[in-house]
Scaffold this active site. Structure first.
Site, PDB file in Angstrom:
ATOM      1  N   ARG A 103      49.553  49.931  26.539  1.00 41.56           N
ATOM      2  CA  ARG A 103      50.551  50.557  25.660  1.00 41.56           C
ATOM      3  C   ARG A 103      49.855  50.921  24.353  1.00 41.56           C
ATOM      4  O   ARG A 103      49.209  50.080  23.740  1.00 41.56           O
ATOM      5  CB  ARG A 103      51.654  49.524  25.422  1.00 41.56           C
ATOM      6  CG  ARG A 103      52.829  49.995  24.674  1.00 41.56           C
ATOM      7  CD  ARG A 103      53.857  48.882  24.583  1.00 41.56           C
ATOM      8  NE  ARG A 103      53.567  47.963  23.494  1.00 41.56           N
ATOM      9  CZ  ARG A 103      54.497  47.314  22.801  1.00 41.56           C
ATOM     10  NH1 ARG A 103      55.773  47.446  23.112  1.00 41.56           N
ATOM     11  NH2 ARG A 103      54.176  46.509  21.828  1.00 41.56           N
ATOM     12  N   THR A 107      52.182  54.777  19.331  1.00 46.38           N
ATOM     13  CA  THR A 107      53.265  55.564  19.960  1.00 46.38           C
ATOM     14  C   THR A 107      54.112  54.718  20.914  1.00 46.38           C
ATOM     15  O   THR A 107      55.210  55.138  21.308  1.00 46.38           O
ATOM     16  CB  THR A 107      52.678  56.718  20.781  1.00 46.38           C
ATOM     17  OG1 THR A 107      51.910  56.157  21.862  1.00 46.38           O
ATOM     18  CG2 THR A 107      51.760  57.602  19.932  1.00 46.38           C
ATOM     19  N   ASP A 201      51.508  38.810  21.332  1.00 48.67           N
ATOM     20  CA  ASP A 201      50.856  39.658  22.339  1.00 48.67           C
ATOM     21  C   ASP A 201      50.378  38.774  23.494  1.00 48.67           C
ATOM     22  O   ASP A 201      49.447  37.979  23.326  1.00 48.67           O
ATOM     23  CB  ASP A 201      49.683  40.407  21.703  1.00 48.67           C
ATOM     24  CG  ASP A 201      49.090  41.422  22.661  1.00 48.67           C
ATOM     25  OD1 ASP A 201      48.677  41.027  23.772  1.00 48.67           O
ATOM     26  OD2 ASP A 201      49.047  42.617  22.330  1.00 48.67           O
ATOM     27  N   ASP A 204      46.644  39.062  24.487  1.00 56.52           N
ATOM     28  CA  ASP A 204      45.747  38.464  23.488  1.00 56.52           C
ATOM     29  C   ASP A 204      45.836  36.946  23.535  1.00 56.52           C
ATOM     30  O   ASP A 204      44.825  36.254  23.405  1.00 56.52           O
ATOM     31  CB  ASP A 204      46.118  38.935  22.075  1.00 56.52           C
ATOM     32  CG  ASP A 204      45.731  40.387  21.830  1.00 56.52           C
ATOM     33  OD1 ASP A 204      45.237  41.042  22.762  1.00 56.52           O
ATOM     34  OD2 ASP A 204      45.942  40.861  20.698  1.00 56.52           O
TER      35      ASP A 204
HETATM   36  O1  LIG Z   1      57.532  47.346  27.680  1.00 57.94           O
HETATM   37  P1  LIG Z   1      56.402  47.960  26.949  1.00 57.94           P
HETATM   38  O2  LIG Z   1      56.791  48.409  25.559  1.00 57.94           O
HETATM   39  O3  LIG Z   1      55.701  49.031  27.708  1.00 57.94           O
HETATM   40  O4  LIG Z   1      55.338  46.806  26.646  1.00 57.94           O
HETATM   41  C1  LIG Z   1      54.980  45.824  27.558  1.00 57.94           C
HETATM   42  C2  LIG Z   1      53.530  45.873  27.896  1.00 57.94           C
HETATM   43  O5  LIG Z   1      52.727  45.601  26.738  1.00 57.94           O
HETATM   44  C3  LIG Z   1      51.773  44.601  27.042  1.00 57.94           C
HETATM   45  O6  LIG Z   1      50.622  45.131  27.573  1.00 57.94           O
HETATM   46  P2  LIG Z   1      49.431  45.657  26.646  1.00 57.94           P
HETATM   47  O7  LIG Z   1      49.532  47.143  26.461  1.00 57.94           O
HETATM   48  O8  LIG Z   1      49.357  44.848  25.386  1.00 57.94           O
HETATM   49  O9  LIG Z   1      48.174  45.408  27.542  1.00 57.94           O
HETATM   50  P3  LIG Z   1      47.419  44.015  27.866  1.00 57.94           P
HETATM   51  O10 LIG Z   1      48.256  43.325  28.915  1.00 57.94           O
HETATM   52  O11 LIG Z   1      46.113  44.469  28.361  1.00 57.94           O
HETATM   53  O12 LIG Z   1      47.331  43.225  26.587  1.00 57.94           O
HETATM   54  C4  LIG Z   1      52.481  43.766  28.083  1.00 57.94           C
HETATM   55  O13 LIG Z   1      51.584  42.968  28.835  1.00 57.94           O
HETATM   56  C5  LIG Z   1      53.210  44.786  28.909  1.00 57.94           C
HETATM   57  O14 LIG Z   1      52.397  45.318  29.943  1.00 57.94           O
HETATM   58  O1  LIG Z   2      56.127  41.354  22.234  1.00 60.12           O
HETATM   59  C1  LIG Z   2      55.341  41.994  22.961  1.00 60.12           C
HETATM   60  C2  LIG Z   2      55.550  43.350  23.298  1.00 60.12           C
HETATM   61  C3  LIG Z   2      54.653  43.983  24.110  1.00 60.12           C
HETATM   62  N1  LIG Z   2      53.590  43.305  24.570  1.00 60.12           N
HETATM   63  C4  LIG Z   2      53.364  42.011  24.258  1.00 60.12           C
HETATM   64  O2  LIG Z   2      52.364  41.421  24.701  1.00 60.12           O
HETATM   65  N2  LIG Z   2      54.235  41.397  23.447  1.00 60.12           N
HETATM   66 MG   LIG Z   3      48.370  43.271  24.988  1.00 61.28          MG
END
Ligand SMILES: O=P(O)(O)OC[C@H]1O[C@H](OP(=O)(O)OP(=O)(O)O)[C@H](O)[C@@H]1O
Ligand SMILES: O=c1cc[nH]c(=O)[nH]1
Ligand SMILES: [Mg+2]
Length: 211
Positions: A103, A107, A201, A204
């Protein structure tokens, strides 16, 4: 599209520790693993089975086993990877596909950077793993891809969901055979698209900030 919140004291207990900012990565990964197993128990309530004849040490009887085609489990990288072991522990015969999605922090649009799963998912039950349902962009895109490949029954397991994301899912996936199983629908999203109170997150907290 249906949403099921798992209401259980063990789930609430583990989720509280997961939310706590003092919880370190090894503990966070262990709790995510334990929580997904509890969610999976509910999420697989309608997993397809077939009758099988067996012999116990005492007599012949009939029981059930998971039917073919095998269910497919799809973790959404990165954070969904932390839910995979807990899921396949309950569904050891499942196949596993992968979706890498990220994500954009500004944006909030999700893009797919890796896809590895069968082209034809006709007749397959699919379990998607992603700890966070925030705006819903990631999960809607993932599930539309699964349905485009023919999946006829999709269950998403999310540790946490935001009401805004659930609403987007209900609108975008209306009339589809999709269920979301989560430990909590939290209060709201903040201005950065983070779930409140949430847990921060998820990726993370499991794996570090990755640059
Ligand atoms: O419902 P949304 O607004 O789309 O957000 C949710 C997404 O955001 C995070 O992923 P991230 O992009 O942080 O990737 P990661 O798992 O690699 O940290 C989480 O693990 C979901 O996949
Ligand atoms: O709260 C949030 C939203 C999106 N992705 C995450 O990991 N945490
Ligand atoms: Mg993430």
């Amino acid at each position: 599209m249906r949403t099921h919140v798992v209401d259980h004291p063990l789930v609430a207990h583990k989720l509280t520790t997961l939310r706590d900012e003092r919880t370190d990565s090894p503990t966070f990964r262990r709790l995510a693993d334990e929580l997904v197993t509890l969610l999976a128990y509910e999420a697989t309530r309608e997993v397809r089975t077939e009758q099988v004849d067996i012999r116990t040490p005492v007599t012949e009887t009939t029981g059930v086993r998971l039917s073919s085609p095998k269910p497919l489990v799809v973790p959404i990288l990165r954070a969904g990877l932390g839910m995979l072991d807990g899921m396949v522990r309950l569904l050891p015969t499942a196949e596993v596909g992968f979706l890498g999605m990220i994500r954009d922090e500004e944006t909030l649009q999700a893009t797919t950077y890796a896809t590895r799963m069968p082209d034809d998912l006709s007749g397959r039950q699919v379990y998607v793993l992603d700890p966070m349902l925030a705006t819903g962009g990631t999960l809607v895109a993932a599930i539309k891809e699964l349905i485009a490949r023919g999946a006829d029954d999709v269950t998403a397991l999310c540790l946490l969901a935001a009401p805004e994301g659930v609403e987007v899912m209900e609108r975008e996936l209306a009339g589809t055979p999709v269920t979301v199983v989560t430990a909590s629908v939290d209060e709201r999203l903040d201005e950065n698209g983070y779930i409140v109170p949430g847990l921060g997150d998820a990726g993370d907290r499991m794996y570090g900030s990755a640059g």
